[in-house]
Design an enzyme around this catalytic site. Sequence first.
Site, PDB file in Angstrom:
ATOM      1  N   GLU A  47       0.346  -1.033   0.051  1.00 37.10           N
ATOM      2  CA  GLU A  47      -0.086  -0.240   0.298  1.00 37.10           C
ATOM      3  C   GLU A  47       1.057   1.142   0.097  1.00 37.10           C
ATOM      4  O   GLU A  47       1.521   1.557   1.154  1.00 37.10           O
ATOM      5  CB  GLU A  47      -0.684  -0.022   1.206  1.00 37.10           C
ATOM      6  CG  GLU A  47      -1.568   0.748   1.253  1.00 37.10           C
ATOM      7  CD  GLU A  47      -2.675   1.688   2.706  1.00 37.10           C
ATOM      8  OE1 GLU A  47      -2.501   2.777   2.886  1.00 37.10           O
ATOM      9  OE2 GLU A  47      -2.823   0.049   3.020  1.00 37.10           O
ATOM     10  N   ARG A  51       0.731  10.627  -0.277  1.00 35.63           N
ATOM     11  CA  ARG A  51       0.580  11.880   0.940  1.00 35.63           C
ATOM     12  C   ARG A  51       2.362  12.549   0.239  1.00 35.63           C
ATOM     13  O   ARG A  51       3.023  13.160   0.986  1.00 35.63           O
ATOM     14  CB  ARG A  51       0.811  10.814   2.515  1.00 35.63           C
ATOM     15  CG  ARG A  51      -0.040  10.446   3.144  1.00 35.63           C
ATOM     16  CD  ARG A  51      -0.170   9.821   4.570  1.00 35.63           C
ATOM     17  NE  ARG A  51      -1.187   8.759   4.860  1.00 35.63           N
ATOM     18  CZ  ARG A  51      -1.219   8.417   6.407  1.00 35.63           C
ATOM     19  NH1 ARG A  51       0.030   8.770   7.006  1.00 35.63           N
ATOM     20  NH2 ARG A  51      -2.037   7.688   6.151  1.00 35.63           N
ATOM     21  N   THR A  74      -4.057   5.924   1.232  1.00 36.28           N
ATOM     22  CA  THR A  74      -5.114   7.098   2.072  1.00 36.28           C
ATOM     23  C   THR A  74      -6.453   7.678   0.297  1.00 36.28           C
ATOM     24  O   THR A  74      -5.564   9.471  -0.382  1.00 36.28           O
ATOM     25  CB  THR A  74      -4.389   8.583   2.125  1.00 36.28           C
ATOM     26  OG1 THR A  74      -3.137   8.094   3.166  1.00 36.28           O
ATOM     27  CG2 THR A  74      -5.137   9.509   3.320  1.00 36.28           C
ATOM     28  N   LYS A 134     -11.256  -1.739   6.139  1.00 34.02           N
ATOM     29  CA  LYS A 134      -9.822  -1.007   6.584  1.00 34.02           C
ATOM     30  C   LYS A 134     -11.223  -0.935   7.926  1.00 34.02           C
ATOM     31  O   LYS A 134     -11.484  -0.288   8.316  1.00 34.02           O
ATOM     32  CB  LYS A 134      -9.376  -0.215   6.066  1.00 34.02           C
ATOM     33  CG  LYS A 134      -8.160   0.409   7.238  1.00 34.02           C
ATOM     34  CD  LYS A 134      -7.433   1.627   6.333  1.00 34.02           C
ATOM     35  CE  LYS A 134      -6.401   2.008   6.644  1.00 34.02           C
ATOM     36  NZ  LYS A 134      -5.937   3.424   5.649  1.00 34.02           N
TER      37      LYS A 134
END
Length: 212
Positions: A47, A51, A74, A134
Site C-alpha cells: 500500500e 501523501r 489515503t 480497513k
Amino acid sequence: MPPEQQSQKTRALCELAPVIPVLVVGDATRAEGLATALVAGGLPVLEVTLRTPAALQVIGEMSKVPGGHVGAGTVLTPDDAKRAKDAGASFAVSPGATERLVRACEDIGLPLLPGAVTASEVMRAMEMGFSMLKFFPAEAAGGAKSLKSLAGPLPQVSFCPTGGVTLQNAPDYLALPNVICVGGSWIAPDADVAAGDWAAIESRARDARTLR
C-alpha cells in the site's frame, strides 16, 4: 464493479500474506528496489499512501515489479481513485467510506478497501455491499479488544487493522477470527528506504511473513 465484488478481490489480496506494508515514499528512484525487497521477503501486497508528490510515480514503478500487487492508500476522493488507477494501482484503501468515493471506484472498476471503526460505520459499509474493511486507526480506536467486540454482532465482516500496528502487537490482531491481515509501516522505515538498505527490509518482511 459492485462493492460485493470489490470486497471479494480485496479479501483475496489480504489473504496473500499476514502483513500489508504501508509505505510513504517521497523518492520514486527508491520504488523498484523497495518493492522488489518486500516481494522477495514474502509480502506481495503493498500500500503506497498518496501523501507525497511522488506517490503516483512510485505506484507506477512498483507495479512493474513481478509478483507484486500495488495499491494506493489515503484515497479520499473520486479524483484520487482515478489518478491511482491510471498510475497502475490494482486496489485502493481509504480511512473511511463516502458515497461519492464508493460510486467512483464502482464506475472505474477499482477494488476499494474502505475504513470503519464503529458498529454504525461497519453497518453502513455492509449496506453498501462491503464485507472486507480497513480498521483505522486501530490502536487509537481501541485495538484488538475493540475488533474482538465487533466479531460477535458482525461476524460476516473481516478487517485489515492499520494504524499503530507493530511487530509486537500484530499477533494480537491476527489471532482474531475477523482479522485477515494487518497493515504496518514498521517493515520499511524511512531510514532504510533512504539508505537503500533492501537487505534489512527484506529480512524484516520475512519476519513479518511468519506472524501467522
